[in-house]
Design an enzyme around this catalytic site. Structure first.
Site, PDB file in Angstrom:
ATOM      1  N   TYR A 147       0.860  -1.179   0.000  1.00  0.00           N
ATOM      2  CA  TYR A 147       0.000   0.000   0.000  1.00  0.00           C
ATOM      3  C   TYR A 147       0.894   1.227   0.000  1.00  0.00           C
ATOM      4  O   TYR A 147       1.810   1.320   0.834  1.00  0.00           O
ATOM      5  CB  TYR A 147      -0.892  -0.019   1.245  1.00  0.00           C
ATOM      6  CG  TYR A 147      -1.792   1.186   1.409  1.00  0.00           C
ATOM      7  CD1 TYR A 147      -2.930   1.336   0.619  1.00  0.00           C
ATOM      8  CD2 TYR A 147      -1.528   2.160   2.371  1.00  0.00           C
ATOM      9  CE1 TYR A 147      -3.766   2.432   0.781  1.00  0.00           C
ATOM     10  CE2 TYR A 147      -2.357   3.256   2.544  1.00  0.00           C
ATOM     11  CZ  TYR A 147      -3.474   3.389   1.742  1.00  0.00           C
ATOM     12  OH  TYR A 147      -4.304   4.472   1.904  1.00  0.00           O
ATOM     13  N   ASP A 242       9.317   2.880  -0.515  1.00  0.00           N
ATOM     14  CA  ASP A 242       8.290   3.557   0.279  1.00  0.00           C
ATOM     15  C   ASP A 242       8.597   3.239   1.743  1.00  0.00           C
ATOM     16  O   ASP A 242       8.254   2.173   2.242  1.00  0.00           O
ATOM     17  CB  ASP A 242       6.900   3.050  -0.130  1.00  0.00           C
ATOM     18  CG  ASP A 242       5.794   3.635   0.740  1.00  0.00           C
ATOM     19  OD1 ASP A 242       6.111   4.275   1.772  1.00  0.00           O
ATOM     20  OD2 ASP A 242       4.611   3.439   0.405  1.00  0.00           O
ATOM     21  N   LYS A 270       4.963   9.828   8.408  1.00  0.00           N
ATOM     22  CA  LYS A 270       4.695   9.337   9.765  1.00  0.00           C
ATOM     23  C   LYS A 270       5.697   9.864  10.801  1.00  0.00           C
ATOM     24  O   LYS A 270       5.545  10.977  11.274  1.00  0.00           O
ATOM     25  CB  LYS A 270       4.637   7.810   9.761  1.00  0.00           C
ATOM     26  CG  LYS A 270       3.481   7.289   8.869  1.00  0.00           C
ATOM     27  CD  LYS A 270       3.163   5.845   9.141  1.00  0.00           C
ATOM     28  CE  LYS A 270       2.228   5.231   8.128  1.00  0.00           C
ATOM     29  NZ  LYS A 270       0.826   5.320   8.426  1.00  0.00           N
TER      30      LYS A 270
HETATM   31  N1  HOZ Z   1      -2.046   1.213   6.953  1.00  0.00           N
HETATM   32  C1  HOZ Z   1      -2.450   2.577   6.897  1.00  0.00           C
HETATM   33  C2  HOZ Z   1      -1.302   3.507   6.754  1.00  0.00           C
HETATM   34  N2  HOZ Z   1      -0.060   2.969   6.480  1.00  0.00           N
HETATM   35  C3  HOZ Z   1      -3.351   2.887   8.018  1.00  0.00           C
HETATM   36  C4  HOZ Z   1      -3.720   4.328   8.181  1.00  0.00           C
HETATM   37  C5  HOZ Z   1      -4.941   4.752   7.432  1.00  0.00           C
HETATM   38  O1  HOZ Z   1      -5.179   4.330   6.296  1.00  0.00           O
HETATM   39  O2  HOZ Z   1      -5.680   5.552   8.015  1.00  0.00           O
END
Ligand code: HOZ
Length: 430
Positions: A147, A242, A270
């Protein structure tokens, strides 16, 4: 099973649903795959979240990664409040942006120049546009279950919420975007080789989460990341890591430092924003200088390099640069893994635990879980029961099987001891 105070949260969720689709501003928050109403958070400190009813939870989501120091760390809060008093946004240059960019460059050796943006999605979308502009090619390779945020090119066999809700490829993405995204299998170099053979000289970039973190945590097998590097070399294809999750998580140099593989471009987010909207992409200077106003590839942002996010990021990174930070965190995570394995030994059904540094996922299926297909074998229903059995005991895990658990420096022995006791009780109930 629902948590004891679901009534209050259910009412809050109903109210939110009347004005916000699904009552959430990001789908994974909705508890849809684990059932029940999402908790509404009022505040957080250290390893704890406090909900709107005043109930405290040990938090293993940590805002999906940023809160590596724990919540409301005094250095971050002090920096943000001091900076806010001087104004919240200028839309003009500040020296603190340069300072943060220098700090990123000093920590991540592959980054010679860096552009600050506001979200991981923005970083990955911009990095891919830059790779296309630099190479003059259109196709990208991504891995099923990885993702990279919600940009059109990435919502094809995507992980995270897209996987959780069973819509790995989103309507609204044009056929044109979809056909420029070639899909490979994580940990399978042959699948990448086959794409290169079939699409010679048209691939601008491979984008990969060096440690997959959005279909649960998947560990790159020996040679996989280096194999990607070797495949790109000599083909004028760029390798994009990423590192939105792994950046400043596995160490100051992220996964590329951990595994000693050098990408051409890196996406960060993040942790580098200390919990404020901050992200970045960076890499070789000759590539980065293709960006406007030096070069022709356009990317911009009114709030990019925002002073509050920059101050929070700088404060957090200064803490992480203190000697021994990652040694202590990763050692604690190692102990956490050992103790989790012994607690889970009582479970009658198969399970598989994957961990890299302070990222971990327990999959409720037989292992190994090494790619999208094996991750999908996990019993999401059982995970949902485990999730609620933990929530009932005041432990907040990711409300989806296909996400990571994040450890922070504030998760001390006492907190971990309480968590492991809760795991033992939970598995006797599910
Ligand atoms: N896995 C997603 C971010 N890396 C979770 C956060 C989201 O989509 O709100």
């Amino acid at each position: 099973m629902t948590s004891p105070d679901a009534g209050g949260h259910a009412a809050r969720h109903e109210r939110a649903k009347r004005v916000i689709p699904g009552g959430v501003n990001s789908p994974v928050r909705a508890f849809q795959s684990v059932g029940g109403a999402p908790i509404f958070v009022k505040s957080a400190h250290g390893p704890y979240l406090v909900d709107a009813d005043g109930r405290e939870f040990i938090d293993f989501v940590c805002s999906w990664g940023p809160m590596i120091l724990g919540h409301a760390h005094p250095s971050v809060i002090e920096a943000v409040t001091r900076t806010a008093a001087s104004g919240t946004s200028f839309g003009a240059c500040t020296e603190s942006e340069t300072e943060l960019a220098e700090m990123v460059r000093d920590c991540v050796p592959s980054v010679e120049k860096v552009r600050l943006v506001c979200s991981g999605t923005e970083a990955t979308m911009s990095a891919v546009r830059l790779a296309r502009g630099y190479t003059g090619r259109e196709k990208i390779v991504k891995f099923r279950g990885c993702y990279h945020g919600h940009g059109d090119s990435f919502l094809i066999s995507a992980g995270s919420g897209a996987m959780t809700f069973g819509n790995p490829s989103s309507p609204g993405v044009t056929k044109g975007s979809a056909q420029d995204t070639l899909l490979a299998e994580y940990n399978d170099l042959d699948s990448v080789r086959a794409l290169f053979q079939a699409n010679a000289d048209t691939i601008a970039a491979i984008i990969v989460e060096p440690v997959a973190g959005n279909m649960g945590v998947l560990v790159p097998e020996p040679g996989f990341l280096q194999g990607l590097r070797d495949l790109c070399d000599g083909k004028r294809t760029l390798l994009i890591f990423d590192e939105v999750i792994t950046g400043f998580r596995l160490g100051l140099a992220g996964a590329q430092g951990f595994y000693r593989v050098t990408p051409d471009l890196t996406c960060l987010g993040k942790i580098m924003g200390g919990g404020l909207p901050m992200a970045a992409y960076g890499g070789r200077a000759d590539i980065m200088d293709m960006l406007s106003p030096v070069g022709p590839v356009y990317q911009a942002g009114t709030l990019a390099g925002n002073p509050l996010a920059t101050a929070a990021g700088l404060a957090q990174l200064r803490e992480l640069r203190k000697p021994g930070f990652y040694e202590t965190l990763n050692k604690r995570a190692e102990t956490w893994e050992m103790e989790m394995r012994s607690a889970l030994a009582g479970l009658k059904t198969p399970w598989c635990l994957n961990r890299v540094g302070s990222l971990m996922t327990v999959f409720f299926c037989a292992g190994p879980v090494r790619d999208y297909e094996s991750a999908l074998k996990a019993d999401a229903g059982l995970y949902g029961r485990f999730f609620h059995a933990m929530l009932d005991q005041g432990i907040y895990l990711a409300p989806s099987q296909f996400e990571a658990a994040f450890l922070s420096a504030a998760h001390d022995d006492g907190v971990m001891g309480r968590t492991l006791e809760a795991v033992r009780r939970a598995i006797s109930r599910i």
